[in-house]
Structures are given as structure tokens and as C-alpha cells.
Design an enzyme around this catalytic site. Structure first.
Site, PDB file in Angstrom:
ATOM      1  CE1 TYR A 119      -3.603   2.660   1.112  1.00 29.78           C
ATOM      2  CE2 TYR A 119      -1.715   3.598   2.260  1.00 29.78           C
ATOM      3  CZ  TYR A 119      -2.983   3.722   1.757  1.00 29.78           C
ATOM      4  OH  TYR A 119      -3.645   4.915   1.900  1.00 29.78           O
ATOM      5  CD  GLU A 207      -6.331   5.007  -0.050  1.00 29.57           C
ATOM      6  OE1 GLU A 207      -6.232   4.680   1.137  1.00 29.57           O
ATOM      7  OE2 GLU A 207      -7.410   5.146  -0.616  1.00 29.57           O
TER       8      GLU A 207
END
Ligand code: GDP
Ligand code: MN
Length: 403
Positions: A119, A207
């Protein structure tokens, strides 16, 4: 403002952020053509991805065909099938709510083998007044869950305002992902490029979940979500053009067109307030009184006939509204003028008709408050006036109980 994944990836690519090859498709034929083009470039595996402004697509399902929002396809035929099952159907994910979102666009990408998912996120850390870059080895899962259950698995670097992201910071983050050698270099480069894109586009969030280490040992963004700061869109004309109005609430769009600051909520008490802070306080009072706000609406300092009329129009289009609380503080604007403005706005035929079953509670406070109240009381309209916010809120309770 939100954009689609394929748009985000095109932007990121232009900043040298590594993304797999992909082509947007608006029909099954488009999708098939896209897959053939990718095949010509050497792709043997494809991913067909529903383009909606919500995440969780991989675990989501469409209402009619029951298809997943992210489908791996091994051939052009499978791409055709996947496209057919998604286009026009409604995809429900954890983020869309039960209503789901209609799939009108697809993104066909080359599929890669995933060795590891990570991530990476960039946003503004408001408590530090600094941009923050976050990475985690726990990619591909809900990052909110990681933040709650195992916060130590998220590693952060804050960027000094006015300075670019420093190379050693990017390397620290790449190292935190457990990478070494060439992959470590790729990840550090990826993070540097991602941060450049964040700054240059006035993004408020980027993101990448997951960032993947592929079977060929490449670091690439498999997913990309970008939100932009609406207040900066005036200087980002190319990005502003990417707006997909079909993804936005129609009432909010109409409000923006009338220069009103409106946010649709799920409750039954419409509210019209001047000033954002007072609007928030009014919503709190509505809740305390046992109601649920149907919206946030800040009509700005002026509160003249036009803004009140537009405010009514938008609030009354929401079928859940059972009563409307108008809370205006007369600072520069005088309450008697606001009162006359309300009476004038209510004369509008369409508004008047809808208001037959919807009592309005008006609370005017500040300059010429008494005159304002007298005007409302004398008007003979279906309007309850109040002086204190508490009284106004109690009237909301009474109206809801009377139902
Ligand atoms: P989201 O569910 O809306 O966040 O959509 P993503 O773009 O993140 O895709 C969901 C999942 O599909 C990812 O977490 C991956 O596990 C998987 N996925 C996406 N692209 C690929 C790919 O190219 N190859 C493989 N094997 N899996 C992929
Ligand atoms: Mn994702």
C-alpha cells in the site's frame, strides 16, 4: 473532486509513475478492441475493471449478472464476456452502499502476476500541517483496518512544506516495504514520482492499493485513486475536465451551479443556514431535538430572495424532507430583509405548492431580529417563527411528532 481509475493512471503515467498498460472502454466492442491492442503488445492475461467512483470493486458484485467488479480474463473472448456482464449493470461494493453504481465505463488492462501487494498513500496530515506519505506491507486489504488493528504496519514520512520529498525519505519508505536491490530502487523512484504527481496536480489524496511486485520483479500501481482539492481546480483546467457528473449527486450539482454550498444527507429535516459554522451547529441542534438533518446548506452571508429561493428548490427536491428549519444570523444582512426575502421566495408557485405539507420553522437572530419575526408572524404563511435556536429545535420536534 474524484476521478476514475483509468484517468488517475493516465495522469500518474505522465509523471513517470509505473502503471500497467491499459485502455478505457465504453462498450463491449471497445473492450474487445482494447484487449486485442494489448495482446499485440504482448499481453497474455487481461483485467477488466468496472470504472465507478468507489473502491472495493474486487469484492463487489453486480446486481443482475453477479459479476465481480474486477475480472481476470485469460483471452479476448473472456474479456468480451466480462465486459458484457459488467456494462449497464449496477455494481454494489462496501463503498457504494446498497444502491450501488451503474457501470458505464470499463478499463481493460494487461494482467500481471502478483508476487506481493503493498500500500502507498499520499495525503495532507492536518494535525502536522504537512503532507504525509504512508506505506504498508499490508496491501490489497482495507487500509483503515490495518490502521486500526496493526498501526505499526504503516510507516510514514512527512514532507517539509516548501521542499520536495527527499531521496532519503523515499528510500526509507522503500526499505520499510522490505525491498532490496533493484526492486528497492524501483520503489523509491515510484514514491518520488508519486509525490511529484500529488503536488503538481493539487491532489488531496492519492492512494495506490495495491502497489504490486510482479512476476517480472517490476513495481507497478495496480490500482489508483486520486481526489483533488476543489478549491484548486481553477488552476487545473485539464483535471477539471475529467469530472464525471453522472457519479455526483444531482442536487449537489444543481446547488454548485447556484453557488450554494449543499451536501445531501439522509435525514428528514431540511435546513437552510447562513454560514458554515452555524449550519453545523444547526445540524447538531436538529439531532438533539430528535430529528435527522436532510442536508447541509450554507446560503452564504447574503441570504437574499434568490439564494433563499434556490435553497428551497433544492431542499424540496429531496423526497425525505418533512420540515425545513431556516436559521439566519443577521450580522451585516438585516433580519427584516431576510424575512421579506423568505416571504417573497415562498410566493414562487412551485415552492408554495410543495410547502403545503411541509411546515417551515424560521429562526432569525441578530440585527433587526424582532422586526424580522414580526414580518414572518404577520405574513399568514405556514411558517413557525422562533427566537432562540433551542426553541426552533423544539418546534422541529413538535412538527415531527405531529406527523
Ligand atoms: P478495488 O477492489 O476496487 O480496490 O480494485 P483493485 O484495482 O484494487 O483490484 C482488486 C484486486 O484485483 C487487487 O487487489 C488485486 O488482487 C486484483 N488484481 C488487479 N489487477 C490485477 C492483475 O493485473 N493481476 C492479478 N493477478 N490480480 C489483479
Ligand atoms: Mn484497490
Amino acid at each position: 473532486m474524484n476521478i476514475h481509475e483509468y484517468q488517475a493512471k493516465e495522469i500518474l503515467k505522465s509523471y513517470n509513475v509505473a502503471v500497467p498498460e491499459g485502455i478505457a472502454a465504453f462498450s463491449t466492442e471497445d473492450a474487445v478492441k482494447a484487449a486485442e491492442q494489448l495482446q499485440d503488445k504482448g499481453a497474455g492475461l487481461f483485467v477488466v475493471k468496472a470504472q465507478i467512483h468507489a473502491g472495493g470493486r474486487g469484492k463487489g458484485r453486480t446486481k443482475s449478472s453477479g459479476a465481480k467488479g474486477v475480472i481476470l480474463a485469460k483471452s479476448v473472448d473472456e474479456v468480451r464476456e466480462a465486459a458484457d456482464s459488467l456494462l449497464g449493470d449496477t455494481l454494489v461494493t462496501l463503498q457504494t452502499g446498497e444502491a450501488g453504481k451503474k457501470v458505464e465505463r470499463l478499463y481493460v488492462t494487461e494482467g500481471v502476476e502478483i508476487k506481493q501487494e503493498y500500500y502507498v498513500g499520499v495525503t495532507l496530515d492536518r494535525t502536522r500541517n504537512q503532507n504525509v506519505i504512508m506505506v504498508s506491507t499490508e496491501g490489497g486489504v482495507e487500509i483503515e483496518k490495518v490502521a486500526e488493528e496493526t498501526p505499526e504496519k504503516i510507516v510514514k514520512e512527512w514532507v517539509e512544506p516548501g521542499l520536495p520529498l527527499q531521496g532519503n525519505q523515499a528510500r526509507h519508505l522503500a526499505f520499510a516495504l522490505g525491498l532490496s536491490g533493484d526492486q528497492f530502487k524501483q520503489a523509491a523512484k515510484f514514491i518520488m514520482a508519486l509525490y511529484k504527481a500529488f503536488e503538481a496536480t493539487d491532489a488531496s489524496i492519492i492512494e495506490i492499493n495495491p502497489l504490486a511486485l510482479t512476476g517480472d520483479d517490476e513495481i507497478v500501481a495496480l490500482d489508483a485513486k486520486i481526489n483533488f482539492d476543489d478549491n484548486a481546480l481553477y488552476r487545473q483546467p485539464d483535471i477539471a475536465k475529467l469530472r464525471d457528473e453522472s457519479e455526483e449527486d444531482p442536487l449537489e450539482l444543481e446547488a454548485t451551479a447556484s453557488d450554494l454550498n449543499y451536501i445531501k444527507l439522509d435525514g428528514n429535516v431540511g435546513c437552510m443556514v447562513n454560514g458554515a459554522g452555524l449550519a453545523m451547529a444547526t445540524m447538531d441542534m436538529i439531532k438533539l431535538a430528535g430529528g435527522e438533518p436532510a442536508n447541509f446548506l450554507d446560503v452564504g452571508g447574503g441570504a437574499n430572495v434568490d439564494t433563499v429561493r434556490n435553497g428551497f428548490r433544492i431542499i424540496l427536491k429531496d423526497p425525505n424532507v418533512e420540515t425545513i428549519l431556516i436559521n439566519i444570523f443577521g450580522g451585516i444582512v438585516r433580519c427584516d430583509r431576510v424575512a421579506n426575502g423568505i416571504i417573497e421566495a415562498v410566493k414562487d408557485e412551485e415552492i408554495a405548492k410543495k410547502l403545503e405539507d411541509i411546515p417551515i420553522i424560521v429562526r432569525l437572530q441578530g440585527t433587526n431580529a424582532e422586526e424580522g419575526k414580526a414580518i414572518i408572524d404577520k405574513s399568514g404563511l405556514n411558517v413557525i417563527s422562533a427566537v432562540l435556536l433551542k426553541e426552533a429545535a423544539e418546534e422541529v420536534t413538535n412538527v415531527l411528532k405531529a406527523d
